[in-house]
Design a protein around this motif. Structure first.
Motif, PDB file in Angstrom:
ATOM      1  N   LEU A 177      33.352  32.239  13.209  1.00  0.00           N
ATOM      2  CA  LEU A 177      33.636  32.540  14.515  1.00  0.00           C
ATOM      3  C   LEU A 177      34.334  33.934  14.546  1.00  0.00           C
ATOM      4  O   LEU A 177      35.453  33.826  13.504  1.00  0.00           O
ATOM      5  N   SER A 178      34.385  34.651  15.522  1.00  0.00           N
ATOM      6  CA  SER A 178      35.395  35.777  15.745  1.00  0.00           C
ATOM      7  C   SER A 178      35.728  35.626  17.295  1.00  0.00           C
ATOM      8  O   SER A 178      35.481  35.010  18.130  1.00  0.00           O
ATOM      9  N   THR A 179      36.933  36.189  17.385  1.00  0.00           N
ATOM     10  CA  THR A 179      37.716  36.134  18.559  1.00  0.00           C
ATOM     11  C   THR A 179      37.571  37.406  19.172  1.00  0.00           C
ATOM     12  O   THR A 179      37.628  38.439  18.899  1.00  0.00           O
ATOM     13  N   HIS A 226      38.905  39.479  22.955  1.00  0.00           N
ATOM     14  CA  HIS A 226      39.608  39.846  24.008  1.00  0.00           C
ATOM     15  C   HIS A 226      39.243  40.663  25.213  1.00  0.00           C
ATOM     16  O   HIS A 226      38.531  41.845  24.749  1.00  0.00           O
ATOM     17  N   TYR A 227      39.443  40.396  26.348  1.00  0.00           N
ATOM     18  CA  TYR A 227      39.009  41.352  27.539  1.00  0.00           C
ATOM     19  C   TYR A 227      40.238  41.669  28.106  1.00  0.00           C
ATOM     20  O   TYR A 227      41.252  41.013  28.243  1.00  0.00           O
ATOM     21  N   PRO A 228      40.115  43.073  28.522  1.00  0.00           N
ATOM     22  CA  PRO A 228      41.265  43.762  29.144  1.00  0.00           C
ATOM     23  C   PRO A 228      41.601  42.902  30.320  1.00  0.00           C
ATOM     24  O   PRO A 228      40.799  42.467  31.246  1.00  0.00           O
ATOM     25  N   GLY A 229      42.984  42.505  30.603  1.00  0.00           N
ATOM     26  CA  GLY A 229      43.378  41.879  31.745  1.00  0.00           C
ATOM     27  C   GLY A 229      43.158  40.415  31.733  1.00  0.00           C
ATOM     28  O   GLY A 229      43.621  39.648  32.568  1.00  0.00           O
ATOM     29  N   ASP A 230      42.798  39.832  30.603  1.00  0.00           N
ATOM     30  CA  ASP A 230      42.376  38.358  30.650  1.00  0.00           C
ATOM     31  C   ASP A 230      43.146  37.885  29.221  1.00  0.00           C
ATOM     32  O   ASP A 230      42.897  38.654  28.259  1.00  0.00           O
ATOM     33  N   ARG A 231      44.089  36.900  29.609  1.00  0.00           N
ATOM     34  CA  ARG A 231      44.913  36.573  28.347  1.00  0.00           C
ATOM     35  C   ARG A 231      44.277  35.496  27.513  1.00  0.00           C
ATOM     36  O   ARG A 231      44.787  34.981  26.232  1.00  0.00           O
ATOM     37  N   LYS A 232      43.108  34.936  27.972  1.00  0.00           N
ATOM     38  CA  LYS A 232      42.230  33.955  27.131  1.00  0.00           C
ATOM     39  C   LYS A 232      41.495  34.443  26.018  1.00  0.00           C
ATOM     40  O   LYS A 232      41.241  35.796  26.074  1.00  0.00           O
ATOM     41  N   ASP A 233      41.548  33.589  24.885  1.00  0.00           N
ATOM     42  CA  ASP A 233      40.810  34.109  23.855  1.00  0.00           C
ATOM     43  C   ASP A 233      39.390  33.775  23.904  1.00  0.00           C
ATOM     44  O   ASP A 233      39.192  32.544  24.410  1.00  0.00           O
ATOM     45  N   TYR A 234      38.334  34.523  23.815  1.00  0.00           N
ATOM     46  CA  TYR A 234      37.004  34.247  23.785  1.00  0.00           C
ATOM     47  C   TYR A 234      36.289  34.081  22.483  1.00  0.00           C
ATOM     48  O   TYR A 234      36.663  34.844  21.284  1.00  0.00           O
ATOM     49  N   PHE A 235      35.322  33.410  22.098  1.00  0.00           N
ATOM     50  CA  PHE A 235      34.935  32.993  20.842  1.00  0.00           C
ATOM     51  C   PHE A 235      33.316  33.401  20.723  1.00  0.00           C
ATOM     52  O   PHE A 235      32.649  33.020  21.726  1.00  0.00           O
ATOM     53  N   ASN A 236      33.044  33.917  19.511  1.00  0.00           N
ATOM     54  CA  ASN A 236      31.536  33.940  19.599  1.00  0.00           C
ATOM     55  C   ASN A 236      31.269  33.884  17.991  1.00  0.00           C
ATOM     56  O   ASN A 236      31.924  33.762  17.050  1.00  0.00           O
ATOM     57  N   ALA A 237      29.976  33.412  17.613  1.00  0.00           N
ATOM     58  CA  ALA A 237      29.469  33.589  16.266  1.00  0.00           C
ATOM     59  C   ALA A 237      28.758  34.898  16.024  1.00  0.00           C
ATOM     60  O   ALA A 237      28.406  35.557  16.928  1.00  0.00           O
ATOM     61  N   VAL A 294      26.970  35.483  25.471  1.00  0.00           N
ATOM     62  CA  VAL A 294      28.133  36.106  25.745  1.00  0.00           C
ATOM     63  C   VAL A 294      29.304  35.042  25.171  1.00  0.00           C
ATOM     64  O   VAL A 294      29.138  33.936  24.603  1.00  0.00           O
ATOM     65  N   PRO A 295      30.498  35.760  24.689  1.00  0.00           N
ATOM     66  CA  PRO A 295      31.705  34.805  23.897  1.00  0.00           C
ATOM     67  C   PRO A 295      32.114  34.074  25.216  1.00  0.00           C
ATOM     68  O   PRO A 295      32.230  34.218  26.466  1.00  0.00           O
ATOM     69  N   LEU A 296      32.514  32.906  24.705  1.00  0.00           N
ATOM     70  CA  LEU A 296      32.923  31.901  25.448  1.00  0.00           C
ATOM     71  C   LEU A 296      34.683  31.559  25.227  1.00  0.00           C
ATOM     72  O   LEU A 296      34.958  31.559  23.974  1.00  0.00           O
ATOM     73  N   ASN A 297      35.469  31.197  26.453  1.00  0.00           N
ATOM     74  CA  ASN A 297      36.613  30.640  26.073  1.00  0.00           C
ATOM     75  C   ASN A 297      36.641  29.232  25.853  1.00  0.00           C
ATOM     76  O   ASN A 297      35.684  28.349  26.152  1.00  0.00           O
TER      77      ASN A 297
END
Length: 187
Positions: free
Chosen positions: A76-78, A80-91, A45-48
């Motif tokens: 990596l790519s960023t 975004h999840y609806p309602g969550d302001r954090k950036d999540y990252f994955n390879a 899963v993507p991680l912040n």
């Protein structure tokens, strides 16, 4: 995003992440960047940044610097999840895409500048016999690097399936070249 940060890494993952950290210096990156990337590659899963920092026991600023460096390498790519302001990252999912990106970035950062210096040296007029010899060697280095660059460009054009099949040929490729040499009389 679900899941407790403490559950992000299994013992097997921890071992691989630690090894990537140690190998990082041999690959020209720092330990933390190697660990961050290994974690992202192994995570399903993507991680912040907070999750990465907690999982690796590193500061938020180290995570931010590591993510910035990985981003500059296009690794990596960023998300975004609806309602969550954090950036999540994955390879990237495709390991071959990671390899292609690394080859392209290394070429841009290391090979291209070196080829430029070699071309400049080849344009200079030799001043004495040492320069004549040096230029001969520079020419050999230049030609080799150009050939390797062309091969890497051709590899980058191949699909993942084609690359996999090519590597599975292994020693068989040498046999094919030997056979072709016998047929053409160029052994």
């Amino acid at each position: 995003m679900t899941g407790d940060t403490k559950e992000l890494m299994t013992p097997m993952m921890q071992k691989v992440v630690a090894n990537f950290g140690e190998m990082g210096s041999r690959w020209g990156i720092n330990r933390t960047v190697g660990q961050i990337y290994a974690l992202l590659v192994l995570s399903d899963v993507p991680l912040n940044a907070d999750q990465i920092g907690e999982a690796l026991c590193i500061s938020r600023s180290n995570v931010s610097m590591g993510l910035k460096e990985l981003g500059s390498w296009q690794l990596l790519s960023t998300v975004h999840y609806p309602g969550d302001r954090k950036d999540y990252f994955n390879a990237p999912e495709d390991i071959w895409q990671i390899a292609r990106t690394l080859v392209a970035e290394r070429r841009k950062r290391e090979i291209d500048p070196t080829l430029s210096v070699l071309r400049d040296a080849l344009m200079q007029t030799p001043q004495d016999e040492r320069d004549v010899y040096a230029q001969k060697r520079i020419h050999q280095m230049h030609d080799l690097m150009e050939q390797l660059t062309q091969v890497s460009e051709e590899f980058n054009q191949l699909s993942t399936e084609q690359l996999t099949r090519l590597l599975k040929l292994g020693a068989g490729l040498g046999k094919v070249l030997d056979f072709k040499g016998k047929l053409t009389g160029k052994s």
